[in-house]
Structures are given as C-alpha cells and as structure tokens.
Design a protein around this motif. Structure first.
Motif, PDB file in Angstrom:
ATOM      1  N   CYS A  10      29.385  17.851   2.345  1.00 31.40           N
ATOM      2  CA  CYS A  10      30.666  18.419   1.917  1.00 31.40           C
ATOM      3  C   CYS A  10      31.412  19.124   3.047  1.00 31.40           C
ATOM      4  O   CYS A  10      30.857  19.365   4.127  1.00 31.40           O
ATOM      5  CB  CYS A  10      30.411  19.401   0.778  1.00 31.40           C
ATOM      6  N   ASP A  11      32.671  19.480   2.756  1.00 29.34           N
ATOM      7  CA  ASP A  11      33.518  20.190   3.742  1.00 29.34           C
ATOM      8  C   ASP A  11      34.254  21.338   3.044  1.00 29.34           C
ATOM      9  O   ASP A  11      35.482  21.362   3.026  1.00 29.34           O
ATOM     10  CB  ASP A  11      34.514  19.218   4.396  1.00 29.34           C
ATOM     11  N   PRO A  12      33.515  22.302   2.464  1.00 29.16           N
ATOM     12  CA  PRO A  12      34.177  23.294   1.600  1.00 29.16           C
ATOM     13  C   PRO A  12      35.249  24.088   2.344  1.00 29.16           C
ATOM     14  O   PRO A  12      34.967  24.662   3.380  1.00 29.16           O
ATOM     15  CB  PRO A  12      33.022  24.237   1.195  1.00 29.16           C
ATOM     16  N   GLN A  14      37.813  24.619  -1.419  1.00 31.47           N
ATOM     17  CA  GLN A  14      37.647  25.211  -2.737  1.00 31.47           C
ATOM     18  C   GLN A  14      37.024  24.225  -3.726  1.00 31.47           C
ATOM     19  O   GLN A  14      36.148  24.600  -4.515  1.00 31.47           O
ATOM     20  CB  GLN A  14      39.000  25.696  -3.295  1.00 31.47           C
ATOM     21  N   ASP A  15      37.491  22.972  -3.731  1.00 31.87           N
ATOM     22  CA  ASP A  15      36.970  22.049  -4.754  1.00 31.87           C
ATOM     23  C   ASP A  15      35.555  21.592  -4.405  1.00 31.87           C
ATOM     24  O   ASP A  15      34.735  21.370  -5.312  1.00 31.87           O
ATOM     25  CB  ASP A  15      37.920  20.864  -5.001  1.00 31.87           C
ATOM     26  N   ASP A  16      35.235  21.499  -3.115  1.00 28.57           N
ATOM     27  CA  ASP A  16      33.828  21.252  -2.745  1.00 28.57           C
ATOM     28  C   ASP A  16      32.952  22.395  -3.250  1.00 28.57           C
ATOM     29  O   ASP A  16      31.833  22.172  -3.727  1.00 28.57           O
ATOM     30  CB  ASP A  16      33.658  21.195  -1.219  1.00 28.57           C
ATOM     31  N   ALA A  17      33.461  23.623  -3.120  1.00 26.82           N
ATOM     32  CA  ALA A  17      32.685  24.803  -3.539  1.00 26.82           C
ATOM     33  C   ALA A  17      32.372  24.719  -5.029  1.00 26.82           C
ATOM     34  O   ALA A  17      31.243  24.994  -5.457  1.00 26.82           O
ATOM     35  CB  ALA A  17      33.467  26.078  -3.220  1.00 26.82           C
ATOM     36  N   GLY A  40      36.146  18.713   8.112  1.00 24.46           N
ATOM     37  CA  GLY A  40      37.106  18.049   7.232  1.00 24.46           C
ATOM     38  C   GLY A  40      38.245  18.990   6.928  1.00 24.46           C
ATOM     39  O   GLY A  40      39.125  19.205   7.766  1.00 24.46           O
ATOM     40  N   ASN A  41      38.195  19.600   5.752  1.00 25.32           N
ATOM     41  CA  ASN A  41      39.276  20.513   5.364  1.00 25.32           C
ATOM     42  C   ASN A  41      39.531  21.571   6.435  1.00 25.32           C
ATOM     43  O   ASN A  41      40.675  21.950   6.686  1.00 25.32           O
ATOM     44  CB  ASN A  41      38.923  21.207   4.051  1.00 25.32           C
ATOM     45  N   VAL A  42      38.448  22.069   7.008  1.00 26.14           N
ATOM     46  CA  VAL A  42      38.498  23.023   8.125  1.00 26.14           C
ATOM     47  C   VAL A  42      37.395  22.609   9.103  1.00 26.14           C
ATOM     48  O   VAL A  42      36.550  21.774   8.763  1.00 26.14           O
ATOM     49  CB  VAL A  42      38.310  24.491   7.633  1.00 26.14           C
ATOM     50  N   PRO A 125      28.786  12.618  -1.243  1.00 22.62           N
ATOM     51  CA  PRO A 125      29.720  13.094  -0.222  1.00 22.62           C
ATOM     52  C   PRO A 125      31.065  13.490  -0.829  1.00 22.62           C
ATOM     53  O   PRO A 125      31.686  12.714  -1.553  1.00 22.62           O
ATOM     54  CB  PRO A 125      29.902  11.881   0.708  1.00 22.62           C
ATOM     55  N   THR A 126      31.504  14.685  -0.508  1.00 23.02           N
ATOM     56  CA  THR A 126      32.800  15.160  -1.016  1.00 23.02           C
ATOM     57  C   THR A 126      33.743  15.512   0.136  1.00 23.02           C
ATOM     58  O   THR A 126      34.714  16.240  -0.049  1.00 23.02           O
ATOM     59  CB  THR A 126      32.615  16.388  -1.938  1.00 23.02           C
ATOM     60  N   GLY A 127      33.441  14.989   1.310  1.00 25.24           N
ATOM     61  CA  GLY A 127      34.311  15.186   2.468  1.00 25.24           C
ATOM     62  C   GLY A 127      34.405  13.867   3.227  1.00 25.24           C
ATOM     63  O   GLY A 127      33.995  12.823   2.719  1.00 25.24           O
ATOM     64  N   PRO A 128      34.903  13.898   4.451  1.00 27.72           N
ATOM     65  CA  PRO A 128      34.895  12.691   5.281  1.00 27.72           C
ATOM     66  C   PRO A 128      33.463  12.166   5.428  1.00 27.72           C
ATOM     67  O   PRO A 128      32.504  12.938   5.420  1.00 27.72           O
ATOM     68  CB  PRO A 128      35.454  13.186   6.613  1.00 27.72           C
ATOM     69  N   PHE A 168      42.939  11.941   1.839  1.00 29.24           N
ATOM     70  CA  PHE A 168      42.491  12.744   2.980  1.00 29.24           C
ATOM     71  C   PHE A 168      41.087  12.371   3.492  1.00 29.24           C
ATOM     72  O   PHE A 168      40.897  12.134   4.687  1.00 29.24           O
ATOM     73  CB  PHE A 168      42.542  14.235   2.613  1.00 29.24           C
ATOM     74  N   ASN A 169      40.079  12.354   2.612  1.00 28.43           N
ATOM     75  CA  ASN A 169      38.703  12.147   3.092  1.00 28.43           C
ATOM     76  C   ASN A 169      38.549  10.811   3.818  1.00 28.43           C
ATOM     77  O   ASN A 169      37.829  10.721   4.817  1.00 28.43           O
ATOM     78  CB  ASN A 169      37.702  12.179   1.924  1.00 28.43           C
ATOM     79  N   ILE A 170      39.218   9.786   3.305  1.00 18.58           N
ATOM     80  CA  ILE A 170      39.096   8.467   3.930  1.00 18.58           C
ATOM     81  C   ILE A 170      39.928   8.427   5.210  1.00 18.58           C
ATOM     82  O   ILE A 170      39.504   7.867   6.228  1.00 18.58           O
ATOM     83  CB  ILE A 170      39.536   7.353   2.957  1.00 18.58           C
ATOM     84  N   HIS A 242      39.214  17.712  -7.439  1.00 19.45           N
ATOM     85  CA  HIS A 242      38.705  16.410  -6.977  1.00 19.45           C
ATOM     86  C   HIS A 242      37.168  16.351  -6.936  1.00 19.45           C
ATOM     87  O   HIS A 242      36.542  15.527  -7.598  1.00 19.45           O
ATOM     88  CB  HIS A 242      39.191  16.128  -5.549  1.00 19.45           C
ATOM     89  N   ASP A 243      36.595  17.190  -6.085  1.00 18.78           N
ATOM     90  CA  ASP A 243      35.190  16.986  -5.703  1.00 18.78           C
ATOM     91  C   ASP A 243      34.166  17.188  -6.831  1.00 18.78           C
ATOM     92  O   ASP A 243      33.155  16.466  -6.867  1.00 18.78           O
ATOM     93  CB  ASP A 243      34.840  17.897  -4.513  1.00 18.78           C
ATOM     94  N   PRO A 244      34.390  18.113  -7.768  1.00 18.08           N
ATOM     95  CA  PRO A 244      33.393  18.281  -8.826  1.00 18.08           C
ATOM     96  C   PRO A 244      33.254  17.048  -9.720  1.00 18.08           C
ATOM     97  O   PRO A 244      32.273  16.926 -10.465  1.00 18.08           O
ATOM     98  CB  PRO A 244      33.921  19.476  -9.633  1.00 18.08           C
TER      99      PRO A 244
END
Ligand code: BDR
Ligand code: CA
Length: 312
Positions: A10-12, A14-17, A40-42, A125-128, A168-170, A242-244
C-alpha cells in the motif's frame, strides 16, 4: 476455515489506511502476514511511516516493510494535492512505536511466498504495483505460491482520475501493472467504475463517528479531509473509498459483480499512458487475464466497514 494469508501492499493514503483498518479488524477471515509500503500518494518515507501509524492506532503488532521508492521505468508522481502533504492529512502525525523492518519489502514478499510452510498467499495491492512486479521479475518462482492478486487500479467507462485516460495507481507505474496483469495468476481488479460508487456520504461517515473508538475517530478525521477534493471535483456526496474495496471483496465477495475479461495496459503513448483497455464485451480474442469488478452493493459495503470498525 483457517484465515486466508494476505500481504497488503500500500501507499497510505487515507483510503489505504481504511483498507488496513478493515483487514486488521477481520482476523477470523484474514491473516495479515505483513504490510509492504511503496511510493505513490506520497514518497516512500511517508507511506511506510503512515502504515506503521495505522498499526499503532489499531494496536496491531504487524511487520511493516519499505519497498520501492521509484517506479520501474517512469519518474515518480505523487498526489499530495488530494491526500495532503503527509498523505493522511485529517489526523495528527506522530512517530509510531511499530518498528520498520530491516528487510526490503520485495525480499519479504519473495521469502514469504517461497516459505515452505506457507499456503498460497493472496496479495492485496492498493498502490502502484512496483513492489509486486519487482518481486515477480526478480524471482518468477513465486508465481505458483500466489493464490490471487486483488488490486485497486484502473478505469473503463469512468475515465481516468489523474489523466483523461488513466487511474492514478496504474499511471504511476504502468510497466509494473503490465507485468502483474500478465503474470498468469488469478487477478481481480477494482477500478474507478466500481470505487466511484462507494461514496462516503455524511450519513455514512456520521455512523462511523458514533462508534467512539480511536480507529473510528481516525477514519472520520481522514475522510473529512479526503472529502474536500473529490466532492468538488465530481460534485458528489462524499469521496470514493477506493482501496477498502479490495479487502471488502476478500471478506464479502457476494457484494461485488465481476466479469472475466482481458485488461491490457498502455505503456507507450504519452497521451494515454497507464490506460487500462478493458475488453468488457470480448471483442478481441485476447486472454481473459482479469476478473474485472464493475458493481458493488454500496450499503452492504458500508455496513461491513462500520461493523468491523466497531470492533476496535
Ligand atoms: C487510488 O489512488 C490513490 O490516490 C488512492 O489511494 C487509490 O489507491 C485511486 O485512484
Ligand atoms: Ca492507495
């Protein structure tokens, strides 16, 4: 039945969290072997710190690993304008007690998948997809040990959220996405067509706020910040969670509608880089490499999330 072993990458965010919280609240169904962070996000230094913060908040003793700081080929892009400069704006940042493991995330993924006693593992996976693709490239012997890969990424009818064509992730690592989607293992892909339905409306967030525990409060804090960008952009009643959706799918697959189809990734054109070409109507004879999730029982999702967050 024994809980299903998973690795959350993941790339937390907020939604990854919130995805992490949902999984941590579900030990009967999911055994989290580790959390791997990716840029990713940061940037990576913040995503791994944020993942460790979520472990502290949830009082979960889980190993957290830092992975790839850059995409495989392209330059890194991030999304502070959505998630805030910490990635998890909406809650106060603190130095977590959960330590960062020494092992690189890619090595952890490879070692865990190859370990003899472990049954096949599901990757979430919830990020790149940089960590996952790097692990596959470095040691393809891991492939038979992957049960399934449940990914947040991509878009079809909904169009892109970072460019007109790409989610974004892709977009961040299209070359990694190309490797993962063609790895031959079962893949479920949750794109924006699905996640944009999962709106955290005021009523839904208020129900979580009534739970009165530290994790629910952190969720409300993060969603309240996350809210502002998307509600303005989409004129919607709340931001998409998204991620949940990935974790919810593992817990309650009956909430989702999916269709097997080919999904191919654009890695050449600068104009449409990272586009997911979803052959929803089977107009090509390309192999059906993905189970494309396109619909969800949204109230069922929020009932599940609220019920699980109440456990903290
Ligand atoms: C995806 O990009 C990130 O901003 C979110 O965390 C999610 O994984 C949505 O496009
Ligand atoms: Ca994410």
């Amino acid at each position: 039945m024994a809980p299903r072993p998973i690795i959350i990458d993941c790339d937390p965010g907020q939604d990854d969290a919130v995805a992490l919280f949902l999984a941590m609240a579900s030990p009967d169904e999911l055994e989290i072997l580790g959390i791997t962070a990716v840029a990713g996000n940061v940037p990576l230094a913040l995503t791994e710190r944020n993942a460790r913060m979520m472990c502290d908040l949830a009082n979960s003793q889980l190993p957290v690993f830092a992975g790839c700081a850059e995409p495989m080929v392209r330059d890194a892009i991030s999304a502070e304008y959505i998630h805030g400069e910490t990635g998890i704006n909406g809650i106060d940042v603190f130095e977590p007690k959960t330590p960062l493991q020494d092992e690189h995330a890619v090595d952890f993924i490879i070692d865990t998948l190859l370990s003899k006693d472990t049954v096949p593992v599901t990757l979430v996976p919830t990020g790149p997809l940089t960590n996952i693709a790097t692990a596959i490239e470095r040691n393809p012997a891991i492939l038979p040990h992957i049960e399934e890969i449940v990914i947040m990424g991509g878009a079809m009818r909904e169009g892109g959220n970072r460019t007109p064509s790409a989610e974004f992730n892709i977009l961040v690592d299209p070359h990694a996405a190309d490797i993962v989607l063609n790895c031959g293992r079962p893949i479920t892909l949750m794109g924006l067509d699905l996640t944009h339905k999962v709106l955290s409306t005021e009523e839904r967030v208020a129900r979580i706020g009534e739970l009165n525990n530290a994790v629910a409060d952190a969720t409300v804090g993060m969603l309240s910040f996350f809210h502002r960008y998307d509600t303005e952009k989409y004129s919607s009643q709340g931001t998409p969670l998204h991620d949940p959706c990935t974790v919810a799918y593992l817990l309650r697959p009956e909430l989702f509608k999916t269709k097997d189809c080919n999904v191919s990734i654009e890695t050449e054109s600068e104009l449409t880089m990272g586009h997911t070409a979803v052959d929803f109507w089977h107009v090509t004879d390309r192999p059906r490499n993905v189970s494309w999730a396109f619909d969800i029982d949204v109230d069922g999702f929020y009932d599940l999330l609220t019920e699980r967050l109440a456990r903290f």
